[in-house]
Scaffold this active site. Structure first.
Site, PDB file in Angstrom:
ATOM      1  N   ARG A  69      29.230 -16.414  46.974  1.00 18.08           N
ATOM      2  CA  ARG A  69      28.389 -16.991  45.923  1.00 18.08           C
ATOM      3  C   ARG A  69      27.771 -18.308  46.380  1.00 18.08           C
ATOM      4  O   ARG A  69      28.463 -19.188  46.892  1.00 18.08           O
ATOM      5  CB  ARG A  69      29.227 -17.230  44.670  1.00 18.08           C
ATOM      6  CG  ARG A  69      28.453 -17.781  43.476  1.00 18.08           C
ATOM      7  CD  ARG A  69      29.392 -18.044  42.313  1.00 18.08           C
ATOM      8  NE  ARG A  69      30.004 -16.812  41.830  1.00 18.08           N
ATOM      9  CZ  ARG A  69      31.159 -16.756  41.168  1.00 18.08           C
ATOM     10  NH1 ARG A  69      31.829 -17.868  40.915  1.00 18.08           N
ATOM     11  NH2 ARG A  69      31.641 -15.610  40.761  1.00 18.08           N
ATOM     12  N   ARG A 138      31.945 -26.123  38.989  1.00 17.00           N
ATOM     13  CA  ARG A 138      31.123 -25.033  39.509  1.00 17.00           C
ATOM     14  C   ARG A 138      29.647 -25.438  39.482  1.00 17.00           C
ATOM     15  O   ARG A 138      29.308 -26.601  39.297  1.00 17.00           O
ATOM     16  CB  ARG A 138      31.361 -23.775  38.657  1.00 17.00           C
ATOM     17  CG  ARG A 138      32.828 -23.306  38.593  1.00 17.00           C
ATOM     18  CD  ARG A 138      33.291 -22.642  39.870  1.00 17.00           C
ATOM     19  NE  ARG A 138      34.635 -22.081  39.757  1.00 17.00           N
ATOM     20  CZ  ARG A 138      34.906 -20.821  39.400  1.00 17.00           C
ATOM     21  NH1 ARG A 138      33.936 -20.005  39.067  1.00 17.00           N
ATOM     22  NH2 ARG A 138      36.160 -20.393  39.372  1.00 17.00           N
ATOM     23  N   LYS A 220      38.971 -23.736  36.747  1.00 12.48           N
ATOM     24  CA  LYS A 220      37.536 -23.936  36.971  1.00 12.48           C
ATOM     25  C   LYS A 220      36.936 -24.810  35.877  1.00 12.48           C
ATOM     26  O   LYS A 220      37.468 -24.918  34.774  1.00 12.48           O
ATOM     27  CB  LYS A 220      36.821 -22.596  37.026  1.00 12.48           C
ATOM     28  CG  LYS A 220      36.973 -21.728  35.790  1.00 12.48           C
ATOM     29  CD  LYS A 220      36.385 -20.344  36.043  1.00 12.48           C
ATOM     30  CE  LYS A 220      36.694 -19.395  34.907  1.00 12.48           C
ATOM     31  NZ  LYS A 220      36.211 -18.029  35.184  1.00 12.48           N
ATOM     32  N   LYS A 222      32.974 -26.109  34.221  1.00 21.05           N
ATOM     33  CA  LYS A 222      31.556 -25.774  34.185  1.00 21.05           C
ATOM     34  C   LYS A 222      30.772 -26.797  33.375  1.00 21.05           C
ATOM     35  O   LYS A 222      31.196 -27.199  32.296  1.00 21.05           O
ATOM     36  CB  LYS A 222      31.361 -24.372  33.601  1.00 21.05           C
ATOM     37  CG  LYS A 222      32.054 -23.288  34.424  1.00 21.05           C
ATOM     38  CD  LYS A 222      31.919 -21.906  33.810  1.00 21.05           C
ATOM     39  CE  LYS A 222      32.596 -20.856  34.678  1.00 21.05           C
ATOM     40  NZ  LYS A 222      32.495 -19.494  34.098  1.00 21.05           N
ATOM     41  N   CYS A 441      27.973  -8.695  33.401  1.00 23.72           N
ATOM     42  CA  CYS A 441      28.691  -9.093  34.618  1.00 23.72           C
ATOM     43  C   CYS A 441      28.700  -7.920  35.597  1.00 23.72           C
ATOM     44  O   CYS A 441      28.404  -6.781  35.211  1.00 23.72           O
ATOM     45  CB  CYS A 441      30.109  -9.533  34.273  1.00 23.72           C
ATOM     46  SG  CYS A 441      31.213  -8.166  33.811  1.00 23.72           S
ATOM     47  N   CYS A 447      34.474  -6.021  41.149  1.00 23.72           N
ATOM     48  CA  CYS A 447      35.362  -7.018  40.549  1.00 23.72           C
ATOM     49  C   CYS A 447      36.754  -6.436  40.332  1.00 23.72           C
ATOM     50  O   CYS A 447      36.914  -5.415  39.648  1.00 23.72           O
ATOM     51  CB  CYS A 447      34.794  -7.515  39.225  1.00 23.72           C
ATOM     52  SG  CYS A 447      35.867  -8.731  38.418  1.00 23.72           S
ATOM     53  N   CYS A 486      35.536  -6.847  31.270  1.00 24.37           N
ATOM     54  CA  CYS A 486      36.892  -7.265  30.920  1.00 24.37           C
ATOM     55  C   CYS A 486      36.798  -8.459  29.982  1.00 24.37           C
ATOM     56  O   CYS A 486      35.726  -9.026  29.787  1.00 24.37           O
ATOM     57  CB  CYS A 486      37.702  -7.599  32.172  1.00 24.37           C
ATOM     58  SG  CYS A 486      37.389  -9.246  32.850  1.00 24.37           S
ATOM     59  N   CYS A 490      32.763 -13.396  31.691  1.00 27.45           N
ATOM     60  CA  CYS A 490      31.834 -14.057  32.606  1.00 27.45           C
ATOM     61  C   CYS A 490      30.388 -14.053  32.110  1.00 27.45           C
ATOM     62  O   CYS A 490      29.641 -14.965  32.414  1.00 27.45           O
ATOM     63  CB  CYS A 490      31.920 -13.403  33.982  1.00 27.45           C
ATOM     64  SG  CYS A 490      33.502 -13.691  34.816  1.00 27.45           S
TER      65      CYS A 490
END
Length: 570
Positions: A69, A138, A220, A222, A441, A447, A486, A490
């Site tokens: 990424r 991120r 993480k 953001k 996603c 994934c 899921c 995301c």
């Protein structure tokens, strides 16, 4: 880290990783089929996840590969950077390039033997993968609209770059592993970016991380920067949001929003999706200090024992906004002003032709679920490559996985329309509004967390939904549908008008009552809905919306007003 403090395995791993080195270099050797779990966790901070192609799992085991990424603040790109990423996806990936819903790029299907070449190629284009994943800040999101002679947009986009640079990891492990010249390679000083630290003098060197410390963040983090009338980056979905307050065409400051996050674990009742809470106001010159302070509050107080409870939203929920504000002020060293009344009022997908403000135009191109590929009559990759090679314009990635071509002379508008049409690339008018607002996603097959399809299922799901909307004369309505494979969320599925969250193979949970501006969490409407029944289940709700909505009421607000019980009534 003190032994008395109970922490998760990942925390111990990060502390002992020698500033994110681990034994990645050793495991890049051909003698290893894949990387071990510990190195996979360290590798995330370098911008890559080890995955396997789930379409080919079988008796011969897993087919390991990597997702890589790129971190692209505000989605801002040069033509050459896009062309390089397109080349890399063909040389080292699966032939496709994916625009993420955080304005980055992802290469999929990169083999371990090609991982260093792919990452180095991205850096040679003056992009980076460092900090695109992992327990750090991120990619910093920002409205990508390339308006010129516009101080507000320029200031926001500059701020995205400054925040990304200020909060970047300082470890030189990234340079050592991926960029340091190896035998036979020449050093190009221009390709060593300003964020890289001094090359370490020996294997025992451990870098200083003045903001993150030895163990980085608990999870993480953001950040997004937004305008009230255009929250195209879903500012309320961020751990930290800065909402610009504009007076007389000048940003006088930002409302600070804290604690947004879309992920949850249905089996764990302590987890939940959340939109950010409004906390305080800061002036433009205070933003960097405030952001650093908030990162440090999370660093020192976030949950390091349970990663499912480690996002900043759980700290905000447990301690309260006032506590969080006071802690932020302590770390800043100055008091924060109270909130300005300004709040989010709208969003724009930036698709279609727009005046740029300097006599030129920009064109937003809808990319279904962000995948740049050639398939059948639609040759997105080839078409964009042809336009970029001919015109060499700057570009932008949008938060809805779209793509913007900038700086177009009006005289070239028809020629560009023709070039795109020749490659099967549809104009803005050929897409319904709900389709333009939809995102998904990747999910299967790459994934490892996915329990069912998302990106590959979304086109047929949206085809069916569009048919129902057309029957109700609603194709022109702003109805956003987000889909994930899921519950980790995301693609931000808990806050739009319609959220589709993978629950089991070919079955989804449907959420309703969010909104297009993504300022509110929707409610669980129906669970375990088979993919082929999604549109059928939604059909009576769309019909009621057409017949019962109030003046000016959008679909999400209609569902929110009626609630689950109201929608269930005849």
């Amino acid at each position: 880290m003190s032994e008395e403090v109970k922490v998760s395995k990942v925390e111990i791993l990060k502390e002992g990783s020698h500033a994110l080195r681990g034994t990645i270099v050793e495991e890049l050797s051909p003698q290893f089929v894949a990387m071990c779990e510990d190195n996979c966790n360290v590798l995330k901070h370098h911008g890559s996840y080890q995955q396997d192609d789930r379409d080919f799992r079988g008796s011969d085991g897993k087919h390991y590969m990597f997702m890589v990424r790129s971190r692209i603040p505000g989605g801002r790109l040069t033509a050459q950077q896009v062309l390089t990423e397109l080349d890399l996806c063909e040389e080292f990936g699966n032939g496709t390039l994916r625009i993420t819903d955080r304005q980055g790029f992802q290469l999929h299907g990169v083999l371990k033997k090609d991982l260093r070449s792919a990452i180095k190629g991205i850096n040679d284009a003056k992009l980076t993968t460092l900090g695109a994943c992992g327990d750090v800040n991120r990619n910093v999101m920002c409205c990508p609209a390339p308006y010129k002679n516009n101080k507000v947009h320029q200031e926001m986009q500059d701020l995205a770059n400054r925040l990304a640079n200020h909060l970047r990891p300082r470890t030189s492990a990234y340079y050592e592993i991926w960029l340091k010249p190896q035998d036979g390679e020449e050093q190009d000083a221009e390709k060593v970016h300003e964020y890289l630290c001094t090359v370490p003098t020996g294997p025992e060197h451990v870098d200083e991380e003045p903001i993150y410390g030895k163990v980085y963040l608990p999870r993480k983090f953001k950040i997004g920067i937004s305008l009230p009338e255009d929250s195209c980056i879903d500012v309320y979905a961020q751990d930290l949001g800065f909402l610009a307050v504009v007076e007389n065409d000048q940003i006088i400051g930002y409302n600070i929003l804290v604690g947004g996050s879309m992920g949850m674990t249905p089996a764990n009742k302590k987890t939940f999706p959340a939109v950010a809470k409004r906390m305080a106001f800061c002036t433009p010159d205070q933003v960097i200090q405030v952001a650093e302070a908030i990162v440090k509050v999370q660093r020192d107080n976030g949950n390091r024992e349970d990663r499912k409870q480690a996002r900043m939203k759980y700290l905000v929920a447990a301690k309260g906004v006032e506590w969080f504000r006071k802690q932020t002020e302590l770390y800043c060293g100055f008091p924060l002003a109270d909130l300005h009344p300004t709040d989010v009022t709208g969003c724009d997908d930036h698709i279609g032709w727009h005046e740029q403000g300097d006599g030129k135009l920009f064109l937003g191109i809808n990319v279904d679920n962000g995948r740049l590929k050639d398939e059948g009559d639609l040759r997105l990759k080839t078409g964009l490559r042809a336009v970029l090679r001919k015109y060499g314009m700057d570009c932008r990635n949008t938060a809805l996985q779209g793509f913007i071509l900038c700086d177009i002379d009006p005289s070239e508008k028809e020629n560009i329309n023709r070039m795109l049409a020749e490659h099967g690339i549809r104009s803005a008018e050929e897409w319904s509004i709900p389709r333009r607002l939809s995102i998904a996603c990747p999910a299967y097959p790459t994934c490892g967390l996915a329990v069912t399809e998302a990106e590959r299922a979304m086109p047929s799901v949206m085809d069916a939904i569009e048919n129902v909307l057309a029957q109700n004369d609603l194709l022109g309505d702003r109805i956003a549908v987000h889909m994930t494979g899921c519950p980790n969320g995301c693609a931000r599925p808990y806050s739009p008008d319609v959220g589709l969250v993978g629950k089991a193979r070919n079955k989804y949970t449907i959420y309703l009552g969010g909104n297009t501006n993504c300022t509110r969490i929707g409610f669980l409407w129906q669970d375990m809905v088979p993919q082929e029944e999604i549109a059928t289940r939604l059909a009576p709700i769309f019909s009621r919306y057409r017949n019962e909505r109030q003046a000016g009421e959008c679909f999400g607000d209609f569902c929110h007003r009626l609630g689950k019980e109201g929608l269930a009534s005849a």
